[in-house]
Design a protein around this motif. Sequence first.
Motif, PDB file in Angstrom:
ATOM      1  N   MET A 162       0.879  -1.124  -0.173  1.00 51.90           N
ATOM      2  CA  MET A 162      -0.030  -0.111  -0.063  1.00 51.90           C
ATOM      3  C   MET A 162       0.776   1.283  -0.066  1.00 51.90           C
ATOM      4  SD  MET A 162      -2.852  -1.291  -0.428  1.00 51.90           S
ATOM      5  CE  MET A 162      -3.810   0.071  -0.430  1.00 51.90           C
ATOM      6  N   GLY A 166      -0.284   1.578  -3.413  1.00 49.49           N
ATOM      7  CA  GLY A 166      -1.682   1.990  -3.027  1.00 49.49           C
ATOM      8  C   GLY A 166      -2.130   3.328  -3.535  1.00 49.49           C
ATOM      9  N   ARG A 171      -6.864  -0.661  -3.470  1.00 55.39           N
ATOM     10  CA  ARG A 171      -7.155  -0.950  -1.976  1.00 55.39           C
ATOM     11  C   ARG A 171      -7.131  -2.171  -1.805  1.00 55.39           C
ATOM     12  NH1 ARG A 171      -8.193   3.149   1.645  1.00 55.39           N
ATOM     13  NH2 ARG A 171     -10.314   2.485   2.039  1.00 55.39           N
ATOM     14  N   THR A 193      -4.189  -2.746   9.056  1.00 54.48           N
ATOM     15  CA  THR A 193      -4.323  -2.409   7.653  1.00 54.48           C
ATOM     16  C   THR A 193      -6.048  -1.900   7.397  1.00 54.48           C
ATOM     17  OG1 THR A 193      -5.000  -4.770   6.895  1.00 54.48           O
ATOM     18  CG2 THR A 193      -2.867  -3.973   6.563  1.00 54.48           C
ATOM     19  N   HIS A 196      -6.830   0.785   5.134  1.00 55.64           N
ATOM     20  CA  HIS A 196      -6.902   0.650   3.316  1.00 55.64           C
ATOM     21  C   HIS A 196      -7.780  -0.241   2.897  1.00 55.64           C
ATOM     22  CE1 HIS A 196      -2.838   2.638   3.659  1.00 55.64           C
ATOM     23  NE2 HIS A 196      -2.438   1.793   4.574  1.00 55.64           N
ATOM     24  N   GLU A 198     -11.412  -1.779   1.429  1.00 50.79           N
ATOM     25  CA  GLU A 198     -12.303  -1.519   0.847  1.00 50.79           C
ATOM     26  C   GLU A 198     -13.669  -2.374   0.832  1.00 50.79           C
ATOM     27  OE1 GLU A 198     -14.392   1.216  -1.909  1.00 50.79           O
ATOM     28  OE2 GLU A 198     -12.502   1.593  -0.735  1.00 50.79           O
TER      29      GLU A 198
END
Length: 314
Positions: A162, A166, A171, A193, A196, A198
């Motif tokens: 990421m 990212g 994502r 995490t 990040h 989704e």
Amino acid sequence: MSAVRFGGIGDEAAPDLAGQIDALQQLGWDELELRTVDGVWIADLPLPRIEEAAAALRQHGIRTCGIAARIGNWASDVTDGPSADDRELDALGTRAALLGTHRVRVMSYPNRTGLPEAEWRLRVLRRMRRLADRAHRGGLLLLHENCQGWAGSSVDNTLDLMDSAGGPGLRLLHDTGNGIAYGYDGFELLRRTVGHVEHLHVKDAVGGGADTRYVLPGAGDARLADTLRLLTARGWHGVWSLEPHLATRPHEGLAADGRTESGFVAAGRALTALVEREVLPHSPGWRLVPGGLVLDAPVPRPADGREGVVSDAG
């Protein structure tokens, strides 16, 4: 208002679209994640079949919450050339538009040829940066799943991905049960995490490695209730997509055949029961509604400022 929608990967329930729709309707859900229809990956389905599928989903009030790609998955290798990935991404761009989604599940390339770790990392990051840029320019969002591949092998590698690739084109998709199968703490991965993340895949398991056995949500060792409470504590919104792996496990060549009980509906009911029993009592402001959860009030931040961190209590 934050909302969580319940859905699932359709071919976990049935091979054909009608069976996938029926399973969702039995649960009262309206979010479908597409991987294969009649055993054919979505990128390979002819456009007329995609248009028929899109019409059928609209007719039943079902949304497509994402599409699974083969990019970087268990059947690939980090030394493979880029042409197959480019063709798949291009094909999915057209199909995603017809299906009304922009989310595409990817992984980050197993290392079957035994490259040194540093070389494996460099090749993965180079490919993922390129693919994420290509996806973003085409109106897509790649969702990296913590499965087979370099970035899925540790928390540090996921964060490295990421930090390095990212952005608007990439994502995370967190799978709650993959840590059991691949030998790491999946809850700890999510805790570190979650900003990040989704999209969520819901599965539960016991054992580990070659002895992994998939079970109904809440009956395994994946700390599923803790995971869902962490998300509600943050006011997270999105789709919790059921992937129980009770009959369908593509990496093992197993698929629901439509003639045997897939366990999908039973797993969906177990998920709802788990949410009622172990998540909502610890999630102020959230309530069940048809097809998911809604948050009626802002989520209070923990006094210590560690938003989204929950205790280890079951």
